[in-house]
Scaffold this active site. Structure first.
Site, PDB file in Angstrom:
ATOM      1  N   LEU A 171       0.855  -1.183   0.000  1.00  0.00           N
ATOM      2  CA  LEU A 171       0.000   0.000   0.000  1.00  0.00           C
ATOM      3  C   LEU A 171       0.890   1.233   0.000  1.00  0.00           C
ATOM      4  O   LEU A 171       1.981   1.217   0.579  1.00  0.00           O
ATOM      5  CB  LEU A 171      -0.906   0.019   1.241  1.00  0.00           C
ATOM      6  N   ASP A 172       0.431   2.291  -0.649  1.00  0.00           N
ATOM      7  CA  ASP A 172       1.181   3.541  -0.630  1.00  0.00           C
ATOM      8  C   ASP A 172       1.336   4.037   0.806  1.00  0.00           C
ATOM      9  O   ASP A 172       0.527   3.710   1.689  1.00  0.00           O
ATOM     10  CB  ASP A 172       0.463   4.611  -1.444  1.00  0.00           C
ATOM     11  N   LYS A 173       2.327   4.862   1.027  1.00  0.00           N
ATOM     12  CA  LYS A 173       2.625   5.387   2.363  1.00  0.00           C
ATOM     13  C   LYS A 173       1.383   5.956   3.040  1.00  0.00           C
ATOM     14  O   LYS A 173       1.132   5.695   4.222  1.00  0.00           O
ATOM     15  CB  LYS A 173       3.708   6.461   2.260  1.00  0.00           C
TER      16      LYS A 173
END
Length: 327
Positions: free
Chosen positions: A137-139
């Site tokens: 998942l993105d940050k």
């Protein structure tokens, strides 16, 4: 010590006509194309039992066997990073990732990542590729992701992802009022000039398919449910921006801040201060790699998205009470 595993894949029909190294780079993104080319040349990769060259073209439905040797990621250090574990057993760990937590160590983020925390939680994860993480998942995206604790679990989960057998359901808040749900089927790849961004590409992109449906409409925003068939980097964010409904708070793909006319002060403050893309991995499901049972997990929206939805509802009510032209 290094550990080895055998990874068996079937080339899907949509990759027919691709070079062997190109197809494998898409199917097993954990390994670089240069490494895959080396394995092909050394005979560690066979196609229908035969050794091919990296440039040889595929017809589809070939059986590919990859003999992979993993070196422990000794440069990744264990740290006591707090982790919200939703479920764990001897084969998998299900994490509810908060906003702001980077998944893998990298340039500028050598410590304080999810991987650092996982190695602290289970030091044996250093023996598993990418410390067991098979999708990311993105940050600033919140929600569920799975970690494989063993080589066997990792192999099966990767196969499930490649076969599109993993259920990944997201919730998001998009800019603009959507009239109905739909599907975005547009290939994606690296932006031709801005290499940190992804983009819809007319040619040369990888297959990317996103399904979405409307959960709730507001006068200038829409709460949507999103289901992924494929898992390209930034896929939901890029596809929603492509159809001109970027996600609230997305500073990379969303453009400048847009405030609806005659907004309440609460909505203006909420939109200006929302710190990230409004995206949450709400539901995750797959066949368990050990028990072969179908399992599914869900987590509620994080507080910041719940607060924003509440403000959007209040803004609707405010607008309806104050202005006669509200539909």
């Amino acid at each position: 010590m290094s550990e080895s595993e055998s990874l068996q894949l079937v080339i899907p029909p949509h990759l027919a006509g691709q070079r062997l190294d190109q197809a494998l780079a898409e199917l097993v993104p954990d390994y670089s194309r240069s490494r895959l080319q080396q394995w092909i040349k050394s005979g560690r990769i066979t196609v229908n039992g035969e050794k091919l060259r990296p440039r040889d073209k595929l017809r589809g439905n070939e059986v590919v066997l990859i003999e992979v040797e993993h070196e422990p990621q000794t440069s990744w250090q264990a740290e006591n990073v707090p982790i919200d574990i939703v479920y764990e057993d001897e084969a998998i760990i299900i994490i509810n990732k908060p906003a702001g937590l980077v998944v893998h160590p990298g340039t500028g983020n050598q410590s304080g990542t999810l991987v650092n925390g996982l190695l602290y939680h289970d030091e044996k994860l250093i023996e598993v590729p990418r410390s067991g993480i098979v999708h990311r998942l993105d940050k600033d995206t919140t929600g569920l992701l799975v970690v494989a604790r063993t080589m066997a679990a990792h192999t099966q989960l990767v196969e499930h992802l490649q076969a599109r057998d993993v259920k990944r359901e997201y919730e998001a808040i998009a800019i603009g009022t959507m009239t109905a749900g739909g599907t975005v089927d547009e290939p994606m790849g690296r932006h031709p000039t801005q290499r940190t961004r992804m983009a819809v590409l007319v040619s040369g992109g990888k297959t990317a398919i996103t399904h979405y449906r409307v959960k709730q409409r507001f006068r200038a925003h829409t709460h949507i449910q999103v289901n992924l068939e494929t898992g390209r980097t930034h896929q939901i964010r890029v596809h929603m921006a492509h159809i001109r409904h970027p996600l609230v708070g997305d500073q990379v793909y969303g453009g400048r801040l847009r405030l609806p006319p005659k907004s309440s002060e609460a909505l203006i403050d909420s939109l200006r201060s929302f710190p990230r893309q409004a995206l949450h991995a709400a539901r995750l499901g797959f066949v368990h790699p050990l028990t072969q049972e179908e399992m599914e997990w869900s987590v509620p929206l994080p507080q910041d998205m719940q607060n924003l939805l509440q403000v959007l509802k209040q803004d609707n009510q405010h607008y309806q009470e104050e202005y006669d032209d509200y539909p």
